[in-house]
Enzyme design. Structure first.
Site, PDB file in Angstrom:
ATOM      1  N   GLU A 105       0.661  -1.168   0.055  1.00  0.00           N
ATOM      2  CA  GLU A 105       0.116  -0.141  -0.068  1.00  0.00           C
ATOM      3  C   GLU A 105       0.622   1.315  -0.088  1.00  0.00           C
ATOM      4  O   GLU A 105       0.325   2.289   0.261  1.00  0.00           O
ATOM      5  CB  GLU A 105      -0.921  -0.012   1.227  1.00  0.00           C
ATOM      6  CG  GLU A 105      -1.935  -1.138   0.945  1.00  0.00           C
ATOM      7  CD  GLU A 105      -3.269  -1.091   2.118  1.00  0.00           C
ATOM      8  OE1 GLU A 105      -2.918  -0.334   3.280  1.00  0.00           O
ATOM      9  OE2 GLU A 105      -4.136  -1.695   1.955  1.00  0.00           O
ATOM     10  N   GLU A 191      14.248  -2.622  10.943  1.00  0.00           N
ATOM     11  CA  GLU A 191      12.950  -3.158  11.042  1.00  0.00           C
ATOM     12  C   GLU A 191      12.988  -4.092  12.069  1.00  0.00           C
ATOM     13  O   GLU A 191      13.458  -4.902  12.353  1.00  0.00           O
ATOM     14  CB  GLU A 191      12.446  -3.571   9.829  1.00  0.00           C
ATOM     15  CG  GLU A 191      10.834  -3.714   9.657  1.00  0.00           C
ATOM     16  CD  GLU A 191      10.241  -4.379   8.375  1.00  0.00           C
ATOM     17  OE1 GLU A 191      10.694  -5.493   8.264  1.00  0.00           O
ATOM     18  OE2 GLU A 191       9.838  -3.725   7.525  1.00  0.00           O
ATOM     19  N   ASP A 225      -2.703  -0.390  13.489  1.00  0.00           N
ATOM     20  CA  ASP A 225      -2.237  -1.519  12.542  1.00  0.00           C
ATOM     21  C   ASP A 225      -0.934  -1.712  13.058  1.00  0.00           C
ATOM     22  O   ASP A 225      -0.094  -1.874  12.191  1.00  0.00           O
ATOM     23  CB  ASP A 225      -2.245  -0.756  11.022  1.00  0.00           C
ATOM     24  CG  ASP A 225      -1.689  -1.605  10.064  1.00  0.00           C
ATOM     25  OD1 ASP A 225      -2.121  -3.054  10.131  1.00  0.00           O
ATOM     26  OD2 ASP A 225      -1.059  -1.413   8.809  1.00  0.00           O
ATOM     27  N   ASP A 242       3.990   4.391   9.522  1.00  0.00           N
ATOM     28  CA  ASP A 242       2.874   3.981   8.986  1.00  0.00           C
ATOM     29  C   ASP A 242       1.547   4.115   9.590  1.00  0.00           C
ATOM     30  O   ASP A 242       1.033   3.230  10.426  1.00  0.00           O
ATOM     31  CB  ASP A 242       3.080   2.300   8.645  1.00  0.00           C
ATOM     32  CG  ASP A 242       3.916   1.948   7.319  1.00  0.00           C
ATOM     33  OD1 ASP A 242       4.037   3.035   6.596  1.00  0.00           O
ATOM     34  OD2 ASP A 242       4.189   0.886   7.269  1.00  0.00           O
TER      35      ASP A 242
END
Length: 305
Positions: A105, A191, A225, A242
């Site tokens: 996305e 990450e 999320d 995000d």
């Protein structure tokens, strides 16, 4: 991945952007804009529209449909070009570099400015528009909703959340926003999904992440999320990114989303470090965050009850 249009920006002329902007205006009413209406939207003559359409089609900035009528729609590359032009005119960015991340996305690039920054293009709706329309509440009240609208609203929501949270919450600093694109601080780190910790670091890092969730809640937002894929870890701490699905804490489903965020984070650490994390009472953690009294998952360990 949508093609990077930055290398072609120098080839485009002002009238090309008038055309793209005109099609963008027409897409407020229909996914495919009738050719006869484009001169009105773009303020170009019919002859100029013909010429500019060919240039933009050749560069894959527009797509043509001729089933019921001759109509045109922006591609994501065309929408990217409009956002890039706006950022360049504001001197927000001077150049676009290599990709930093490609997701379902969004696409993220490093950009040159007063220092290296990150440019994020929202792609919501690009691969499965109908599902996005069902899941995103900012599309539910509109009869005609295009991917263009969906991506723009996602960027608006994320940029608004970043502005509200920075610097009290560890999120990327927002720099600028246009259409479906956000320019923000480039965050260095690893990450969370790829990070490896020593035993003594595991619970402290988990607590760091949950404290950012708590700080965000205190300032009126639930991420909605959270996962190991939207947290960066470095020597200075953690950064949560995000935020397009973020909801205010007075949202009717805020408590449910908060508990799901906590569960996602805790479950990841438990899967990866089961011996060190143990059983955690997730609803208890979520309640503590909502009440502003969260300190450590150790206070909510089912092993100690």
């Amino acid at each position: 991945m949508v093609r990077n249009v930055a290398p072609e920006m120098a080839e485009l002329e002002p009238e090309d952007f008038y055309l793209l902007s005109g099609v963008e205006q027409g897409m407020r009413f229909s996914e495919w804009v009738q050719k006869e209406k484009i001169p009105k939207f773009s303020r170009l003559t019919a002859e100029e529209v013909d010429y500019r359409i060919d240039r933009c089609i050749d560069r894959e900035l527009l797509e043509r449909k001729t089933i019921q009528y001759e109509g045109y729609t922006l591609t994501f590359e065309g929408y990217d070009a409009l956002a890039l032009r706006a950022f360049a005119e504001r001197d927000t960015i001077q150049g676009v570099g290599s990709p930093l991340g490609v997701g379902k996305e969004s696409d993220v690039y490093e950009v040159q400015s007063f220092r290296p920054l990150a440019l994020k293009y929202h792609r919501e709706g690009y691969t499965n528009f109908r599902e996005v329309m069902k899941e995103r509440d900012y599309t539910s009240e509109h009869e005609h909703v295009s991917w263009l609208y969906t991506a723009r609203k996602a960027a608006e929501r994320e940029h608004g959340a970043l502005e509200a949270l920075y610097p009290d919450v560890s999120v990327p600093r927002p720099i600028d926003h246009n259409r479906h694109a956000i320019v923000m601080e480039k965050v260095d780190g690893v990450e969370l999904a790829r990070a490896k910790f020593e035993d003594e670091q595991v619970v402290p890092v988990l607590n760091l992440v949950l404290r950012e969730v708590s700080e965000a809640y205190e300032r009126g937002y639930v991420h909605a999320d959270m996962s190991e894929y939207n947290v960066f870890v470095n020597s200075e701490g953690v950064t949560v990114f995000d935020w397009p699905q973020a909801v205010p804490t007075d949202h009717q489903n805020a408590a449910e989303f908060l508990e799901r965020d906590v569960r996602n984070v805790v479950s990841y650490f438990r899967r990866k470090y089961p011996r060190l994390v143990g059983d955690v009472d997730v609803p208890s953690v979520a309640r503590a965050i909502a009440d502003g009294r969260f300190e450590s998952v150790r206070d909510h360990s089912e092993d100690e009850r």
